[in-house]
Enzyme design. Structure first.
Site, PDB file in Angstrom:
ATOM      1  N   GLU A   1     -42.318  26.058  -6.718  1.00  0.00           N
ATOM      2  CA  GLU A   1     -42.289  24.633  -6.642  1.00  0.00           C
ATOM      3  C   GLU A   1     -43.063  24.207  -7.931  1.00  0.00           C
ATOM      4  O   GLU A   1     -43.854  24.729  -8.654  1.00  0.00           O
ATOM      5  CB  GLU A   1     -43.099  24.237  -5.570  1.00  0.00           C
ATOM      6  CG  GLU A   1     -44.393  24.763  -5.173  1.00  0.00           C
ATOM      7  CD  GLU A   1     -44.643  24.892  -3.673  1.00  0.00           C
ATOM      8  OE1 GLU A   1     -46.085  24.597  -3.217  1.00  0.00           O
ATOM      9  OE2 GLU A   1     -43.826  25.134  -2.854  1.00  0.00           O
TER      10      GLU A   1
ATOM     11  N   CYS B   1     -76.875  49.511 -10.421  1.00  0.00           N
ATOM     12  CA  CYS B   1     -77.024  50.314 -11.856  1.00  0.00           C
ATOM     13  C   CYS B   1     -75.436  49.772 -12.512  1.00  0.00           C
ATOM     14  O   CYS B   1     -75.641  50.116 -13.812  1.00  0.00           O
ATOM     15  CB  CYS B   1     -77.087  51.848 -11.550  1.00  0.00           C
ATOM     16  SG  CYS B   1     -75.173  52.463 -11.015  1.00  0.00           S
TER      17      CYS B   1
ATOM     18  N   HIS C   1     -59.374  37.738 -13.784  1.00  0.00           N
ATOM     19  CA  HIS C   1     -60.231  37.779 -12.684  1.00  0.00           C
ATOM     20  C   HIS C   1     -60.765  38.867 -12.390  1.00  0.00           C
ATOM     21  O   HIS C   1     -61.128  39.306 -11.008  1.00  0.00           O
ATOM     22  CB  HIS C   1     -59.398  37.075 -11.508  1.00  0.00           C
ATOM     23  CG  HIS C   1     -59.348  35.660 -11.716  1.00  0.00           C
ATOM     24  ND1 HIS C   1     -58.609  34.756 -10.888  1.00  0.00           N
ATOM     25  CD2 HIS C   1     -59.810  34.696 -12.675  1.00  0.00           C
ATOM     26  CE1 HIS C   1     -58.733  33.473 -11.606  1.00  0.00           C
ATOM     27  NE2 HIS C   1     -59.642  33.549 -12.501  1.00  0.00           N
TER      28      HIS C   1
ATOM     29  N   ASP D   1     -54.117  43.194  -8.995  1.00  0.00           N
ATOM     30  CA  ASP D   1     -53.524  44.160  -8.413  1.00  0.00           C
ATOM     31  C   ASP D   1     -52.921  45.479  -9.263  1.00  0.00           C
ATOM     32  O   ASP D   1     -52.097  45.980  -8.784  1.00  0.00           O
ATOM     33  CB  ASP D   1     -52.344  43.366  -7.558  1.00  0.00           C
ATOM     34  CG  ASP D   1     -51.311  42.513  -8.596  1.00  0.00           C
ATOM     35  OD1 ASP D   1     -51.305  42.841  -9.552  1.00  0.00           O
ATOM     36  OD2 ASP D   1     -50.917  41.647  -7.853  1.00  0.00           O
TER      37      ASP D   1
HETATM   38  N1  APR Z   1     -41.830  33.022  -7.141  1.00  0.00           N
HETATM   39  C1  APR Z   1     -42.441  32.049  -7.834  1.00  0.00           C
HETATM   40  N2  APR Z   1     -43.640  31.218  -7.496  1.00  0.00           N
HETATM   41  C2  APR Z   1     -43.963  31.463  -6.388  1.00  0.00           C
HETATM   42  C3  APR Z   1     -43.608  32.636  -5.608  1.00  0.00           C
HETATM   43  C4  APR Z   1     -42.403  33.302  -5.735  1.00  0.00           C
HETATM   44  N3  APR Z   1     -41.532  34.388  -4.960  1.00  0.00           N
HETATM   45  N4  APR Z   1     -44.115  32.725  -4.160  1.00  0.00           N
HETATM   46  C5  APR Z   1     -45.126  31.792  -4.540  1.00  0.00           C
HETATM   47  N5  APR Z   1     -45.140  31.114  -5.569  1.00  0.00           N
HETATM   48  C6  APR Z   1     -45.910  30.074  -6.298  1.00  0.00           C
HETATM   49  C7  APR Z   1     -46.537  29.096  -5.568  1.00  0.00           C
HETATM   50  O1  APR Z   1     -45.493  27.930  -5.584  1.00  0.00           O
HETATM   51  C8  APR Z   1     -47.838  28.684  -6.152  1.00  0.00           C
HETATM   52  O2  APR Z   1     -47.676  27.801  -7.100  1.00  0.00           O
HETATM   53  O3  APR Z   1     -47.166  30.713  -6.807  1.00  0.00           O
HETATM   54  C9  APR Z   1     -48.390  29.925  -6.635  1.00  0.00           C
HETATM   55  C10 APR Z   1     -49.372  30.740  -6.005  1.00  0.00           C
HETATM   56  O4  APR Z   1     -50.624  29.817  -6.147  1.00  0.00           O
HETATM   57  P1  APR Z   1     -51.998  30.297  -5.694  1.00  0.00           P
HETATM   58  O5  APR Z   1     -51.922  30.929  -4.384  1.00  0.00           O
HETATM   59  O6  APR Z   1     -53.173  29.332  -5.800  1.00  0.00           O
HETATM   60  O7  APR Z   1     -52.420  31.452  -6.430  1.00  0.00           O
HETATM   61  P2  APR Z   1     -53.115  31.719  -7.983  1.00  0.00           P
HETATM   62  O8  APR Z   1     -52.563  30.466  -8.937  1.00  0.00           O
HETATM   63  O9  APR Z   1     -53.055  32.752  -8.543  1.00  0.00           O
HETATM   64  O10 APR Z   1     -54.518  31.197  -7.559  1.00  0.00           O
HETATM   65  C11 APR Z   1     -55.476  31.176  -8.769  1.00  0.00           C
HETATM   66  O11 APR Z   1     -57.273  30.909  -7.168  1.00  0.00           O
HETATM   67  O12 APR Z   1     -58.234  31.712  -5.208  1.00  0.00           O
HETATM   68  C12 APR Z   1     -58.249  31.859  -6.517  1.00  0.00           C
HETATM   69  O13 APR Z   1     -58.802  33.692  -7.727  1.00  0.00           O
HETATM   70  C13 APR Z   1     -57.861  33.363  -6.903  1.00  0.00           C
HETATM   71  O14 APR Z   1     -56.661  34.126  -9.010  1.00  0.00           O
HETATM   72  C14 APR Z   1     -56.881  33.328  -7.845  1.00  0.00           C
HETATM   73  C15 APR Z   1     -56.794  31.921  -8.398  1.00  0.00           C
END
Ligand code: APR
Length: 249
Positions: A219, A135, A124, A109
């Site tokens: 968490e 191309c 990613h 992002d």
């Molecule tokens: N502050 C801190 N932690 C947060 C918050 C917040 N406000 N909101 C959510 N989280 C935490 C959740 O507890 C979780 O552990 O962020 C994490 C999000 O996890 P995912 O949705 O699995 O995202 P991510 O770890 O980036 O996923 C990895 O998976 O699907 C693929 O390519 C995609 O880059 C992505 C990769």
């Protein structure tokens, strides 16, 4: 494992006293949640609403480009309008004050860069960068595509320059990330579920090589097994608090 801010500060200050800190931040979708970008897993996660096999694999792209592009065009629109939040800004300040060198992000992002961070490794990819499947020419989108699916002038189909499931990560970038992980003495892990490899393996490599690990997450995740400190809560609240204590104590 500690779970209070004071222990966290102590770890960082002790390393700083010994010399330059060689730290990196590993971020995931949780850091951009407060910028209105959904996470992938957990309640409200994208993979609760969509089947990733239908929207985030190369086979899905080839089978139904119009459907997939509709999904990604919405994402591009959301991300182009998103602004960094206090968690991204705190990381930039950590970098400015010499508490971390690199940011390794799974996010696509650009919000770390928009917050002014340097040395961001987007392992990613980036959703606003598109490339031709024929191309390989790359462009940056400043607005969502008007035609779906968008086509390159060479006749090939365009796709966002992101890593889909079952695709290889860009070689040079992931090798650099592994190198950073090996040499680090401190890792901040922010807002990632630790479910996707190879990104999730980086902190294990750092730990094996002696690094301290500090987690900021809503968490507990698998990474708590190797953490020296786990700070529970929303990172847009905990990171500014941590930074303030670090700089003013
Ligand atoms: N502050 C801190 N932690 C947060 C918050 C917040 N406000 N909101 C959510 N989280 C935490 C959740 O507890 C979780 O552990 O962020 C994490 C999000 O996890 P995912 O949705 O699995 O995202 P991510 O770890 O980036 O996923 C990895 O998976 O699907 C693929 O390519 C995609 O880059 C992505 C990769």
């Amino acid at each position: 494992m500690n779970s209070d801010m004071e222990s966290c500060i102590k770890i960082v200050k002790e390393l700083k006293r010994k010399g330059t800190i060689n730290a990196y931040v590993l971020t995931g979708a949780g850091i951009s949640r407060a910028s209105n970008i959904p996470t992938f897993r957990g309640e409200d996660g994208l993979w609760e609403k969509y089947n990733f096999e239908e929207v985030a694999t190369i086979d899905a792209w080839l089978k139904n480009p119009t459907k997939i592009w509709t999904f990604y065009a919405e994402g591009i629109d959301l991300i182009l309008n998103a602004k960094p939040n206090p968690a991204h800004e705190s990381i930039t300040k950590l970098q400015d004050h010499g508490f971390c060198k690199y940011i390794i992000t799974q996010n696509i992002d650009s919000l770390h860069q928009k917050a002014g961070s340097k040395d961001v490794l987007e392992i990613h990819g980036n959703i606003t960068r598109i490339r031709c499947m024929k191309c390989n020419e790359k462009q940056i989108y400043t607005e969502p595509p008007k035609e779906i699916p968008p086509m390159c002038k060479c006749g090939g189909m365009l796709r966002p320059d992101v890593v889909l499931f079952n695709e290889q990560l860009p070689h040079e970038l992931i090798n650099k990330a592994f190198d950073i992980a090996k040499k680090a003495d401190l890792v901040f892990i922010v807002g990632t579920s630790a479910e996707v490899v190879p990104a999730a393996t980086l902190p294990y490599i750092s730990k094996k090589n002696g690094a301290k690990i500090i987690i900021f997450n809503k968490e507990k995740t698998e990474h708590v097994q190797i953490a020296d400190c786990f700070i529970a809560g929303k990172c847009e609240e905990s990171l500014p608090k941590f930074l303030n204590m670090l700089l003013n104590q």
